[in-house]
Design a protein around this motif. Sequence first.
Motif, PDB file in Angstrom:
ATOM      1  N   MET A   1       0.827  -1.205   0.000  1.00  0.00           N
ATOM      2  CA  MET A   1       0.000   0.000   0.000  1.00  0.00           C
ATOM      3  C   MET A   1       0.863   1.257   0.000  1.00  0.00           C
ATOM      4  O   MET A   1       1.862   1.330   0.703  1.00  0.00           O
ATOM      5  CB  MET A   1      -0.890   0.022   1.259  1.00  0.00           C
ATOM      6  N   SER A   2       0.485   2.220  -0.787  1.00  0.00           N
ATOM      7  CA  SER A   2       1.206   3.494  -0.820  1.00  0.00           C
ATOM      8  C   SER A   2       0.949   4.281   0.471  1.00  0.00           C
ATOM      9  O   SER A   2       1.854   4.828   1.074  1.00  0.00           O
ATOM     10  CB  SER A   2       0.747   4.307  -2.022  1.00  0.00           C
ATOM     11  N   LEU A   3      -0.330   4.331   0.879  1.00  0.00           N
ATOM     12  CA  LEU A   3      -0.711   5.070   2.088  1.00  0.00           C
ATOM     13  C   LEU A   3      -1.555   4.176   2.992  1.00  0.00           C
ATOM     14  O   LEU A   3      -2.517   3.543   2.538  1.00  0.00           O
ATOM     15  CB  LEU A   3      -1.512   6.314   1.704  1.00  0.00           C
ATOM     16  N   GLN A   4      -1.180   4.121   4.250  1.00  0.00           N
ATOM     17  CA  GLN A   4      -1.953   3.333   5.220  1.00  0.00           C
ATOM     18  C   GLN A   4      -2.159   4.150   6.489  1.00  0.00           C
ATOM     19  O   GLN A   4      -1.207   4.672   7.066  1.00  0.00           O
ATOM     20  CB  GLN A   4      -1.221   2.026   5.553  1.00  0.00           C
ATOM     21  N   ILE A   5      -3.416   4.276   6.894  1.00  0.00           N
ATOM     22  CA  ILE A   5      -3.760   5.029   8.102  1.00  0.00           C
ATOM     23  C   ILE A   5      -4.398   4.072   9.093  1.00  0.00           C
ATOM     24  O   ILE A   5      -5.354   3.349   8.760  1.00  0.00           O
ATOM     25  CB  ILE A   5      -4.729   6.182   7.763  1.00  0.00           C
ATOM     26  N   ASN A   6      -3.871   4.044  10.301  1.00  0.00           N
ATOM     27  CA  ASN A   6      -4.362   3.128  11.336  1.00  0.00           C
ATOM     28  C   ASN A   6      -4.925   3.899  12.520  1.00  0.00           C
ATOM     29  O   ASN A   6      -4.198   4.640  13.185  1.00  0.00           O
ATOM     30  CB  ASN A   6      -3.237   2.210  11.832  1.00  0.00           C
ATOM     31  N   SER A   7      -6.222   3.769  12.754  1.00  0.00           N
ATOM     32  CA  SER A   7      -6.890   4.284  13.963  1.00  0.00           C
ATOM     33  C   SER A   7      -6.527   5.736  14.275  1.00  0.00           C
ATOM     34  O   SER A   7      -6.150   6.074  15.395  1.00  0.00           O
ATOM     35  CB  SER A   7      -6.545   3.394  15.167  1.00  0.00           C
ATOM     36  N   LEU A   8      -6.657   6.589  13.271  1.00  0.00           N
ATOM     37  CA  LEU A   8      -6.301   8.006  13.430  1.00  0.00           C
ATOM     38  C   LEU A   8      -7.426   8.765  14.126  1.00  0.00           C
ATOM     39  O   LEU A   8      -8.569   8.763  13.681  1.00  0.00           O
ATOM     40  CB  LEU A   8      -6.025   8.634  12.061  1.00  0.00           C
ATOM     41  N   THR A   9      -7.081   9.405  15.243  1.00  0.00           N
ATOM     42  CA  THR A   9      -8.037  10.231  15.984  1.00  0.00           C
ATOM     43  C   THR A   9      -7.425  11.619  16.181  1.00  0.00           C
ATOM     44  O   THR A   9      -6.253  11.746  16.515  1.00  0.00           O
ATOM     45  CB  THR A   9      -8.368   9.603  17.345  1.00  0.00           C
ATOM     46  N   SER A  22      -9.370   4.580   9.767  1.00  0.00           N
ATOM     47  CA  SER A  22      -8.389   3.662   9.178  1.00  0.00           C
ATOM     48  C   SER A  22      -8.700   3.493   7.698  1.00  0.00           C
ATOM     49  O   SER A  22      -9.867   3.344   7.314  1.00  0.00           O
ATOM     50  CB  SER A  22      -8.436   2.285   9.860  1.00  0.00           C
ATOM     51  N   LEU A  23      -7.663   3.512   6.864  1.00  0.00           N
ATOM     52  CA  LEU A  23      -7.867   3.279   5.429  1.00  0.00           C
ATOM     53  C   LEU A  23      -6.538   2.938   4.762  1.00  0.00           C
ATOM     54  O   LEU A  23      -5.465   3.178   5.301  1.00  0.00           O
ATOM     55  CB  LEU A  23      -8.509   4.506   4.753  1.00  0.00           C
ATOM     56  N   LYS A  24      -6.646   2.344   3.571  1.00  0.00           N
ATOM     57  CA  LYS A  24      -5.484   2.012   2.755  1.00  0.00           C
ATOM     58  C   LYS A  24      -5.733   2.495   1.331  1.00  0.00           C
ATOM     59  O   LYS A  24      -6.823   2.319   0.799  1.00  0.00           O
ATOM     60  CB  LYS A  24      -5.243   0.498   2.737  1.00  0.00           C
ATOM     61  N   ILE A  25      -4.722   3.107   0.744  1.00  0.00           N
ATOM     62  CA  ILE A  25      -4.813   3.578  -0.639  1.00  0.00           C
ATOM     63  C   ILE A  25      -3.568   3.125  -1.386  1.00  0.00           C
ATOM     64  O   ILE A  25      -2.440   3.329  -0.917  1.00  0.00           O
ATOM     65  CB  ILE A  25      -4.943   5.119  -0.707  1.00  0.00           C
ATOM     66  N   GLY A  26      -3.782   2.487  -2.537  1.00  0.00           N
ATOM     67  CA  GLY A  26      -2.671   1.959  -3.320  1.00  0.00           C
ATOM     68  C   GLY A  26      -2.136   2.965  -4.319  1.00  0.00           C
ATOM     69  O   GLY A  26      -2.671   4.054  -4.503  1.00  0.00           O
ATOM     70  N   LYS A  27      -1.069   2.574  -5.002  1.00  0.00           N
ATOM     71  CA  LYS A  27      -0.467   3.413  -6.039  1.00  0.00           C
ATOM     72  C   LYS A  27      -1.361   3.393  -7.278  1.00  0.00           C
ATOM     73  O   LYS A  27      -2.146   2.466  -7.466  1.00  0.00           O
ATOM     74  CB  LYS A  27       0.928   2.883  -6.376  1.00  0.00           C
ATOM     75  N   SER A  28      -1.215   4.413  -8.109  1.00  0.00           N
ATOM     76  CA  SER A  28      -1.998   4.549  -9.350  1.00  0.00           C
ATOM     77  C   SER A  28      -3.495   4.525  -9.064  1.00  0.00           C
ATOM     78  O   SER A  28      -4.260   3.910  -9.799  1.00  0.00           O
ATOM     79  CB  SER A  28      -1.634   3.431 -10.334  1.00  0.00           C
TER      80      SER A  28
END
Length: 232
Positions: A1-9, A22-28
């Motif tokens: 994953m290009s960007l990964q966010i874990n339990s951001l408050t 929480s979310l995941k975003i890949g490249k392209s």
Amino acid sequence: MSLQINSLTKKFGTQTALNNVSLKIGKSEIVGLLGPNGAGKSTLMKSIVGALKIDEGEIFFEGKNISQHSLETKSKMGFLPENNPLYAEMYVKEYLTFVAEIHGVSKARIEEVIELVGITPEKTKKISQLSKGYRQRVGLAQAILHSPELLILDEPTNGLDPNQIVEIRNVIKEIGREKTVILSTHVMQEVEALCSRVILLHKGNIIQDSPIAEFKDKFGSLEEAFADYTTE
């Protein structure tokens, strides 16, 4: 994953702007970040680029924690905030040269980007002399100047005329073929034209994260889906 966010408050006093996101975003991937005013979109974008301190949770970009590798991760990100802060008394090319020097970018790249965003006729003008649409283009130019791996755009076509909107959409689409793009906008046509996926924030929570077709599902349009998901 290009960007990964874990339990951001993220909280501002007693107000929770982001609640365990929480979310995941890949490249392209060009992702539409949607939500009503006050949903937490700007807070999320500013947290990703390091403009806001993280209270709880972690953000990883290309496998590296942005809090522990701040300079390295920031150098690979481009950000166009909604209010597009520019140095009004600088000339267009002077400003972009200043930004390029910070990133160690060549003069040839400056000219390339000026051409790409369509500000060649305006490059010798002061930023204060530009229309809102051209200022927006200068803001986009500074965001993409260093060829970032992650581009975050907050209302990028704000103030542009219909022809300019098409041109800038094409630029964003081209960038999204190789890079990661997060696009925040209230213009649903923009989302349909550019994004393959929608993340919908409401009151600091992700309430939808799905491909566009799935997001629309039983609704006639993105506007109808947006209204249904965010109206209580």
